[in-house]
Design a protein around this motif. Structure first.
Motif, short mmCIF file in Angstrom:
data_model
loop_
_atom_site.label_atom_id
_atom_site.label_comp_id
_atom_site.label_asym_id
_atom_site.label_seq_id
_atom_site.Cartn_x
_atom_site.Cartn_y
_atom_site.Cartn_z
N ILE A 197 5.49 -15.74 -2.33
CA ILE A 197 4.89 -16.97 -1.83
C ILE A 197 3.53 -17.16 -2.47
O ILE A 197 2.71 -16.23 -2.51
CB ILE A 197 4.72 -16.91 -0.30
CG1 ILE A 197 6.03 -16.49 0.38
CG2 ILE A 197 4.25 -18.26 0.24
CD1 ILE A 197 5.88 -16.22 1.86
N GLU A 253 9.53 -16.41 -8.91
CA GLU A 253 10.22 -15.14 -9.01
C GLU A 253 9.40 -14.20 -9.89
O GLU A 253 9.16 -14.48 -11.05
CB GLU A 253 11.62 -15.33 -9.59
CG GLU A 253 12.57 -16.08 -8.65
CD GLU A 253 14.00 -16.06 -9.16
OE1 GLU A 253 14.26 -15.33 -10.14
OE2 GLU A 253 14.83 -16.79 -8.59
N GLU A 262 11.55 -13.60 -4.71
CA GLU A 262 10.47 -14.57 -4.84
C GLU A 262 9.21 -14.09 -4.12
O GLU A 262 9.27 -13.24 -3.22
CB GLU A 262 10.89 -15.93 -4.25
CG GLU A 262 11.98 -16.62 -5.04
CD GLU A 262 12.33 -17.97 -4.46
OE1 GLU A 262 12.75 -18.85 -5.23
OE2 GLU A 262 12.20 -18.16 -3.23
N ILE A 286 6.65 -11.34 0.78
CA ILE A 286 7.47 -11.82 1.90
C ILE A 286 7.71 -10.67 2.87
O ILE A 286 8.03 -9.55 2.45
CB ILE A 286 8.82 -12.36 1.40
CG1 ILE A 286 8.60 -13.48 0.37
CG2 ILE A 286 9.67 -12.88 2.56
CD1 ILE A 286 9.86 -13.89 -0.35
N THR A 343 7.01 -21.06 -4.37
CA THR A 343 7.49 -19.73 -4.73
C THR A 343 7.65 -19.57 -6.23
O THR A 343 7.83 -20.54 -6.97
CB THR A 343 8.85 -19.43 -4.07
OG1 THR A 343 9.81 -20.40 -4.49
CG2 THR A 343 8.72 -19.45 -2.55
N PRO A 368 11.60 -18.41 1.55
CA PRO A 368 11.74 -17.88 0.19
C PRO A 368 13.03 -17.07 0.06
O PRO A 368 13.58 -16.58 1.05
CB PRO A 368 10.51 -16.99 0.03
CG PRO A 368 9.59 -17.39 1.13
CD PRO A 368 10.46 -17.86 2.25
N LYS A 369 13.49 -16.90 -1.16
CA LYS A 369 14.67 -16.11 -1.43
C LYS A 369 14.27 -14.71 -1.89
O LYS A 369 13.12 -14.47 -2.26
CB LYS A 369 15.53 -16.79 -2.51
CG LYS A 369 16.05 -18.17 -2.13
CD LYS A 369 16.94 -18.72 -3.22
CE LYS A 369 16.17 -18.82 -4.51
NZ LYS A 369 16.40 -20.01 -5.29
#
Length: 226
Positions: free
Chosen positions: A174, A192, A172, A151, A190, A168-169
């Motif tokens: 992609i 983690e 995480e 990201i 996504t 995304p957080k």
């Protein structure tokens, strides 16, 4: 090397008369024929390079090959080499220049070779400004490829907002899948893996997929990400 093209050729093997002063970036192939004792460098130009060719109206001018070479071991494309990485693209209608930093790092792409790295090609790219550095591995017995993307830092997304509302957080990565080796891609999803801001490498060994990256969780991890 500034404008000392004689020195540049001596140090890198890149001949400015062959590459051209208008070229924004040159991909080079490094290889060894003696188990790594010595190495040769071959700048990829013309039909050997995937750059400076139109794809869906855009022109890739720089490919940052941060991902390792992945080899397809099964299926109809057995033996194909794959590399994923970030891509700088000139949109249709914009003038080409000789500096890739004149353009935004727009997304990710996969290049491939069917002649053991002598020439490389590209069929498609993901120009969504959301992710950039990437790795790729062949999955599903050679029927699909899986790409994982880093990201982009928030500061980069401010200047070029992503084209999608997908967000995304922290922590995480992609992911996308492709059944045509990079020409088209699935919608992003996504997983983690790691909060480390740098990108790792991915490999498929037997039935297991490995993603290798330094461990970086800690009190400053989220701050470093931004």
């Amino acid at each position: 090397y500034g404008h000392d093209y004689v020195l540049m050729k001596a140090k890198t093997g890149i001949d400015i008369d062959t590459v051209g002063l208008e070229t924004a970036c040159v991909l080079c192939r490094f290889y060894s024929d003696d188990d790594g004792e010595t190495w040769k460098n071959e700048p990829l130009t013309g039909e050997k390079s995937p750059l400076n060719k139109s794809y869906a109206g855009s022109t890739p001018v720089c490919f940052d090959a941060v991902g390792q070479v992945s080899i397809v071991k099964e299926g109809s494309h057995q033996g194909r080499y794959l590399i994923a990485g970030s891509i700088f693209v000139v949109p249709k209608g914009e003038a080409l220049t000789n500096n890739f930093r004149n353009y935004a790092n727009s997304g990710s792409a996969v290049i491939y070779s069917d002649d053991q790295g002598s020439s490389w090609h590209m069929d498609g790219l993901i120009a969504d400004y959301m992710g950039n550095e990437a790795s790729v591995a062949s999955i599903s017995k050679g029927k699909e490829i899986l790409m994982v993307r880093r990201i982009k830092p928030e500061r980069m997304l401010i200047t070029h907002p992503p084209k999608s509302q997908f967000r995304p957080k922290f922590g995480e990565r992609i992911f996308h899948k492709s059944t045509d080796f990079g020409r088209t891609w699935s919608e992003p999803f996504t997983k983690e893996i790691s909060g480390v801001k740098c990108h790792g490498t991915m490999a498929k060994v037997g039935r297991r997929i490995y993603f290798s990256i330094p461990k970086g969780y800690g009190p400053d991890a989220e701050k470093d990400w931004d």
